[in-house]
Scaffold this active site. Structure first.
Site, PDB file in Angstrom:
ATOM      1  N   LYS A  85      46.066  61.124  64.864  1.00  0.00           N
ATOM      2  CA  LYS A  85      46.970  61.968  64.061  1.00  0.00           C
ATOM      3  C   LYS A  85      46.530  63.428  64.130  1.00  0.00           C
ATOM      4  O   LYS A  85      47.349  64.321  64.343  1.00  0.00           O
ATOM      5  CB  LYS A  85      46.950  61.502  62.596  1.00  0.00           C
ATOM      6  CG  LYS A  85      47.619  62.473  61.636  1.00  0.00           C
ATOM      7  CD  LYS A  85      47.581  61.999  60.212  1.00  0.00           C
ATOM      8  CE  LYS A  85      46.448  62.512  59.392  1.00  0.00           C
ATOM      9  NZ  LYS A  85      46.476  63.940  59.039  1.00  0.00           N
ATOM     10  N   ASN A  86      45.242  63.655  63.960  1.00  0.00           N
ATOM     11  CA  ASN A  86      44.788  65.048  63.875  1.00  0.00           C
ATOM     12  C   ASN A  86      44.805  65.758  65.226  1.00  0.00           C
ATOM     13  O   ASN A  86      44.696  66.972  65.289  1.00  0.00           O
ATOM     14  CB  ASN A  86      43.388  65.118  63.240  1.00  0.00           C
ATOM     15  CG  ASN A  86      43.445  64.804  61.757  1.00  0.00           C
ATOM     16  OD1 ASN A  86      44.516  64.630  61.196  1.00  0.00           O
ATOM     17  ND2 ASN A  86      42.282  64.724  61.123  1.00  0.00           N
TER      18      ASN A  86
ATOM     19  N   CYS B 244      47.550  66.478  51.394  1.00  0.00           N
ATOM     20  CA  CYS B 244      46.740  65.738  50.422  1.00  0.00           C
ATOM     21  C   CYS B 244      46.088  66.699  49.439  1.00  0.00           C
ATOM     22  O   CYS B 244      45.598  67.764  49.828  1.00  0.00           O
ATOM     23  CB  CYS B 244      45.635  64.956  51.138  1.00  0.00           C
ATOM     24  SG  CYS B 244      46.208  63.466  51.943  1.00  0.00           S
TER      25      CYS B 244
ATOM     26  N   ARG C 269      42.948  74.155  48.988  1.00  0.00           N
ATOM     27  CA  ARG C 269      42.919  74.175  50.460  1.00  0.00           C
ATOM     28  C   ARG C 269      43.548  75.484  50.912  1.00  0.00           C
ATOM     29  O   ARG C 269      44.708  75.514  51.338  1.00  0.00           O
ATOM     30  CB  ARG C 269      43.640  72.950  51.036  1.00  0.00           C
ATOM     31  CG  ARG C 269      42.924  71.668  50.688  1.00  0.00           C
ATOM     32  CD  ARG C 269      43.585  70.459  51.301  1.00  0.00           C
ATOM     33  NE  ARG C 269      43.300  70.296  52.716  1.00  0.00           N
ATOM     34  CZ  ARG C 269      43.718  69.269  53.435  1.00  0.00           C
ATOM     35  NH1 ARG C 269      44.443  68.330  52.882  1.00  0.00           N
ATOM     36  NH2 ARG C 269      43.408  69.173  54.722  1.00  0.00           N
TER      37      ARG C 269
ATOM     38  N   ASP D 113      36.770  62.597  56.329  1.00  0.00           N
ATOM     39  CA  ASP D 113      37.869  61.620  56.280  1.00  0.00           C
ATOM     40  C   ASP D 113      37.360  60.176  56.257  1.00  0.00           C
ATOM     41  O   ASP D 113      38.094  59.274  55.846  1.00  0.00           O
ATOM     42  CB  ASP D 113      38.795  61.798  57.494  1.00  0.00           C
ATOM     43  CG  ASP D 113      39.617  63.063  57.403  1.00  0.00           C
ATOM     44  OD1 ASP D 113      39.534  63.764  56.373  1.00  0.00           O
ATOM     45  OD2 ASP D 113      40.346  63.377  58.365  1.00  0.00           O
TER      46      ASP D 113
ATOM     47  N   ARG E 163      51.217  58.306  56.120  1.00  0.00           N
ATOM     48  CA  ARG E 163      51.044  59.602  56.795  1.00  0.00           C
ATOM     49  C   ARG E 163      50.084  59.479  57.975  1.00  0.00           C
ATOM     50  O   ARG E 163      50.183  60.234  58.938  1.00  0.00           O
ATOM     51  CB  ARG E 163      50.485  60.634  55.814  1.00  0.00           C
ATOM     52  CG  ARG E 163      51.478  61.092  54.757  1.00  0.00           C
ATOM     53  CD  ARG E 163      50.965  62.315  54.017  1.00  0.00           C
ATOM     54  NE  ARG E 163      50.269  63.161  54.949  1.00  0.00           N
ATOM     55  CZ  ARG E 163      49.048  63.665  54.756  1.00  0.00           C
ATOM     56  NH1 ARG E 163      48.402  63.432  53.650  1.00  0.00           N
ATOM     57  NH2 ARG E 163      48.485  64.414  55.667  1.00  0.00           N
TER      58      ARG E 163
END
Ligand code: UD1
Length: 431
Positions: free
Chosen positions: A22-23, A115, A120, A304, A396
């Protein structure tokens, strides 16, 4: 609104392949805005990918996803704004800023969502873009950017940010002259972005070290690229197998991207067989508490994976300590895990766990992506029935977790709960 229903206590056995990262895919999709036709393979089917494709369409591309391949091409129509609603859907929407500026010289976006892991900010993203010649005005939640011409620059980050490094790379590839990014993030996803940009004709080197060098080029062309395996999704399956016991072989993965996670699982007593593109994990007997897990930028222990290892450590013999150094609010899963009988205290950045003999199924709710995955792991290892609400957070980052874990022997089902049903249940509980 979907929930997961889990009947826990079953060991996990069998083999599974890891989804694409995903990242990695999100900045790569942003980069595809700069090409004249890109095919991105091993693209995971995630709600965040869906948001990225919607952003690309909004910006004037055709963007399709079929059988694990995302195809992105320009349509000739160029928009430069991303509406508030799309920006709020995920944090990575901000990565499009560098790409839109590189393509069009202007951009209108809003502060991103994502999230809730504590504040952030995106100050490092904006500072880097200003160094490259972008004029930025912020007004309420809106960010307006103009660049007469992007110019290569020296960007020295004070701290390490994955997203800010990616944004700087995306803006710098088409800037005039050379850019040097120091104190760059070193994550494998940054290397994957470099590889993709270079396939498009960019001139980027150094990714994977803390200095990235970019020679601006006039234009980029299309490219085909296969996204790297998702090291956090891999850590999720391995943590689940550690928590539930059993014997799992994980294929299509990159163990060299997850050394710290594998080390902690080994300390916990898991037997690991590591090959260049697979890991097999066996857990017999009770897990042991690992040495303290302290999160840090890559190659340190990934933030994570912290909630995932925490879920595995709940029933380990002894006391486990976690120190979360990246995000301020990354223990949202803790009160929910306590409902299952976990013995955890937190104080600021530290969480301490005393391993219990067993967890008991409970009704819990995910508040964020990886915290939600931790709840799935705990529920699969707990005795009895659990309901994990908040599936949208988990979706997600995970492709059909119920199919993946179901194929390994977990008793897990997805169920749609209508809002009215949920409200009724809440009212009954209040009475
Ligand atoms: C990325 C990952 C996320 C991972 C995180 C850290 C993606 C899509 N997401 O998020 O899964 O948890 O890296 O490995 O790749 N910061 C600032 N100012 C900024 C930017 C960041 O202060 O402008 C701070 C953040 O608040 C945080 C730290 O820097 O404390 C690291 O954040 P960053 O690396 O930017 O995370 P993301 O790129 O958002």
């Amino acid at each position: 609104m979907d929930i997961f229903e889990i009947n826990g206590g079953k060991p996990l056995c069998g083999s599974a392949a890891v989804q694409g990262s995903k990242n990695s895919v999100l900045p790569i999709l942003a980069a595809s805005l700069l090409g004249d036709g890109c095919e991105i393979e091993n693209c995971p089917a995630l709600s965040d990918v869906d948001v990225a494709l919607r952003i690309l369409r909004r910006l004037g591309c055709s963007a399709e996803f079929k059988n694990g391949v995302a195809t992105v091409a320009p349509t000739g129509r160029e928009a430069v704004d991303i509406p508030d609603g799309l920006m709020r859907e995920m944090r990575s929407s901000v990565i499009f800023l560098g790409a839109v500026l590189a393509r069009s010289g202007e951009a209108e976006i809003y502060f991103p969502g994502g999230c809730r892991l504590g504040p952030r900010p995106i100050d490092m993203h904006l500072d880097a873009l200003e160094k490259l010649g972008v004029e930025i005005e912020t007004d309420g939640g809106r960010i307006s950017c103009r660049a007469h011409k992007l110019r290569g620059a020296q960007i020295n980050f004070d701290s390490v940010s994955v997203g800010a490094t990616e944004n700087a790379m995306l803006a710098a590839v088409l800037a005039e002259g050379e850019t040097l990014i120091s104190n760059a993030a070193r994550e494998p996803e940054i290397v994957d972005l470099q590889d993709f940009l270079n396939k498009m004709g960019a001139c980027v080197s150094g990714a994977g070290s803390n200095v990235i060098h970019i020679k601006g080029v006039r234009r980029l062309h299309g490219a085909r690229h296969s996204v790297i395996p998702d090291r956090i999704a891999a850590a999720t399956v391995l943590s689940a197998a550690a928590a539930c016991g059993g014997n799992v072989e994980l294929g299509r993965c990159r163990p060299d991207h997850m050394e710290t996670v594998l080390k902690s699982l080994h300390e916990m007593g898991c037997e690991l067989e590591i090959k260049p593109d697979s890991v097999a994990l066996k857990r017999r007997g009770r897990l042991k508490a690992p040495r303290p897990i302290v999160t840090a930028a890559y190659p340190g222990f990934p933030t994570d994976a912290q909630p995932l290892l925490m879920a595995a450590g709940l029933t380990a013999e002894g006391s486990s300590v976690f120190v979360e150094n990246i995000f301020e609010n990354r223990y949202a899963q803790v009160p929910e895990l306590r409902r299952m009988g976990a013995d955890i205290i937190t104080s600021g950045r530290v969480a301490a766990i005393v391993g219990v003999e067993r967890l008991i199924g409970a009704e819990v709710e995910a508040a964020d992506l990886r915290g939600g995955a931790a709840l799935l792991i705990a529920a699969m290892s707990a005795e009895g029935y659990s309901r994990v609400a908040g599936a949208k957070h988990i979706d997600r980052g995970y492709e059909c977790p119920e199919e993946l874990f179901g194929s390994l022997g977990a008793k897990i089902k997805r169920k749609e709960v209508k809002d009215s049903e949920r409200q009724q249940k809440e009212q009954t509980q209040e009475r």
